[in-house]
Design a protein around this motif. Structure first.
Motif, PDB file in Angstrom:
ATOM      1  N   VAL A 197       0.969  -1.426   0.087  1.00 52.50           N
ATOM      2  CA  VAL A 197       0.091  -0.060  -0.354  1.00 52.50           C
ATOM      3  C   VAL A 197       0.633   1.032  -0.119  1.00 52.50           C
ATOM      4  CG1 VAL A 197      -1.871   1.282   0.968  1.00 52.50           C
ATOM      5  CG2 VAL A 197      -1.971  -1.570   0.954  1.00 52.50           C
ATOM      6  N   ALA A 198       0.748   2.320  -1.484  1.00 49.59           N
ATOM      7  CA  ALA A 198       1.023   2.836  -1.053  1.00 49.59           C
ATOM      8  C   ALA A 198       1.523   4.266   0.217  1.00 49.59           C
ATOM      9  CB  ALA A 198       1.218   4.389  -1.937  1.00 49.59           C
ATOM     10  N   PHE A 202      -1.597   6.354  -0.062  1.00 52.64           N
ATOM     11  CA  PHE A 202      -3.149   5.838  -0.603  1.00 52.64           C
ATOM     12  C   PHE A 202      -4.014   6.635  -0.262  1.00 52.64           C
ATOM     13  CE2 PHE A 202      -5.873   3.131   0.583  1.00 52.64           C
ATOM     14  CZ  PHE A 202      -5.816   1.822  -1.174  1.00 52.64           C
ATOM     15  N   LEU A 258      -5.972   1.851  -8.772  1.00 51.41           N
ATOM     16  CA  LEU A 258      -5.470   2.628  -7.703  1.00 51.41           C
ATOM     17  C   LEU A 258      -4.830   1.535  -7.383  1.00 51.41           C
ATOM     18  CD1 LEU A 258      -5.822   4.168  -4.585  1.00 51.41           C
ATOM     19  CD2 LEU A 258      -7.750   2.960  -3.968  1.00 51.41           C
ATOM     20  N   THR A 259      -5.830   0.383  -8.019  1.00 47.21           N
ATOM     21  CA  THR A 259      -5.187  -1.067  -7.910  1.00 47.21           C
ATOM     22  C   THR A 259      -4.730  -1.802  -7.983  1.00 47.21           C
ATOM     23  OG1 THR A 259      -7.127  -1.464  -8.870  1.00 47.21           O
ATOM     24  CG2 THR A 259      -7.596  -1.819  -6.655  1.00 47.21           C
ATOM     25  N   TYR A 288      -1.526   1.528  -7.216  1.00 43.66           N
ATOM     26  CA  TYR A 288      -0.990   1.747  -5.752  1.00 43.66           C
ATOM     27  C   TYR A 288      -0.896   0.553  -4.916  1.00 43.66           C
ATOM     28  CZ  TYR A 288      -0.992   6.769  -6.655  1.00 43.66           C
ATOM     29  OH  TYR A 288      -0.539   8.188  -7.659  1.00 43.66           O
ATOM     30  N   ILE A 289      -1.528  -0.457  -5.573  1.00 43.66           N
ATOM     31  CA  ILE A 289      -1.556  -1.689  -4.630  1.00 43.66           C
ATOM     32  C   ILE A 289      -0.403  -2.318  -4.983  1.00 43.66           C
ATOM     33  CG2 ILE A 289      -2.795  -3.529  -3.933  1.00 43.66           C
ATOM     34  CD1 ILE A 289      -5.249  -1.577  -3.112  1.00 43.66           C
ATOM     35  N   LEU A 327       1.936  -1.827  -6.300  1.00 43.26           N
ATOM     36  CA  LEU A 327       3.223  -0.912  -6.832  1.00 43.26           C
ATOM     37  C   LEU A 327       4.718  -1.097  -7.607  1.00 43.26           C
ATOM     38  CD1 LEU A 327       3.460   2.231  -5.827  1.00 43.26           C
ATOM     39  CD2 LEU A 327       4.562   1.339  -4.089  1.00 43.26           C
TER      40      LEU A 327
END
Length: 255
Positions: free
Chosen positions: A111-112, A115, A210-211, A214-215, A217
């Motif tokens: 998780v960035a 987030f 996002l997924t 950023y998840i 990553l």
């Protein structure tokens, strides 16, 4: 007897829908620069300046679009249109996630640190503000002028062109990457055409980015060799989805 005002030709309204948001983005950037100064050196990602550009496009489109059409006719519809657009956009999201996991890359499942802020930025600016202009205000004017299908494809190409330049997930700029973003945009344009709402694609676009970025990553910035297969596979599958969504008759339009 008072002379009635002539209606504005559709071509002029379409030109206003294209130019006015661009002017609004420039104006917002100038005002903010005068108030707080130039770009922040502590923002190497350029997110602040991109926020001003996309935010200006969205704010201007909202002002003009709601005044001329109202929320529903602008594409801000809930209920069945919303659920339908979520459903179609989710298919595209799952396609990209599957390709992201299958194509070899330097991906870490973490998780960035930013987030929460990243999700707000993706939802409000990369998704809502940009789609409000392309698939809301401009789409309506082009549909009135040149027809709904032309509007969907044209606005999708514009969305993809902007995404390839301003989205944070646009790590490289090559023919393959630009092609992917353009195909992605046309797909979203057809979803807007077939459902009558772009709110679903706004929500799913934010979750998509996002997924996937950023998840899942990247450990280091992805290389061309890593991203080209991802973009090619995703764009090819998106084209198949576009083929399935392509309207056969005018009864398929949901303006």
């Amino acid at each position: 007897m008072q002379e009635q005002s002539r209606p504005v030709p559709p071509a002029i309204r379409a030109l206003i829908a294209f130019v006015a948001p661009l002017f609004g983005a420039v104006l917002l950037g100038v005002v903010v620069a005068l108030l707080v100064g130039g770009p922040d050196a502590r923002d190497p990602s350029g997110r602040a300046s991109t926020t001003l550009i996309l935010g200006g496009l969205g704010i201007t489109s909202l002002i003009f679009g709601v005044r001329w059409y109202g929320f529903d006719d602008l594409g801000l519809r809930g209920g069945r249109p919303l659920y339908a657009s979520i459903g179609f956009a989710t298919v595209a999201w799952l396609i990209f996630l599957a390709a992201r996991l299958l194509v070899p890359s330097n991906t870490n499942v973490v998780v960035a640190p930013d987030f929460g802020r990243a999700f707000i930025y993706l939802l409000l600016f990369e998704a809502f503000a940009l789609q409000l202009w392309t698939f809301g205000f401009l789409f309506r004017e082009l549909a009135n002028w040149r027809g709904p299908l032309t509007a969907a494809v044209t606005c999708g190409i514009l969305f993809g062109a902007i995404a390839s330049q301003f989205f944070e997930e646009a790590y490289i700029e090559t023919t393959v990457s630009v092609m992917y973003f353009l195909v992605w945009g046309v797909l979203y344009g057809l979803i807007r055409l077939r459902t009558g709402s772009f709110l679903g694609t706004v929500i799913i676009q934010a979750m998509h980015s996002l997924t996937a970025w950023y998840i899942l990553l990247p450990g280091v910035e992805p290389t061309r060799q890593e991203l080209h297969p991802l973009y090619l596979i995703s764009a090819t599958l998106y084209l198949m989805l576009i083929w399935r969504l392509w309207p056969k008759t005018e009864e398929d339009y949901r303006i």
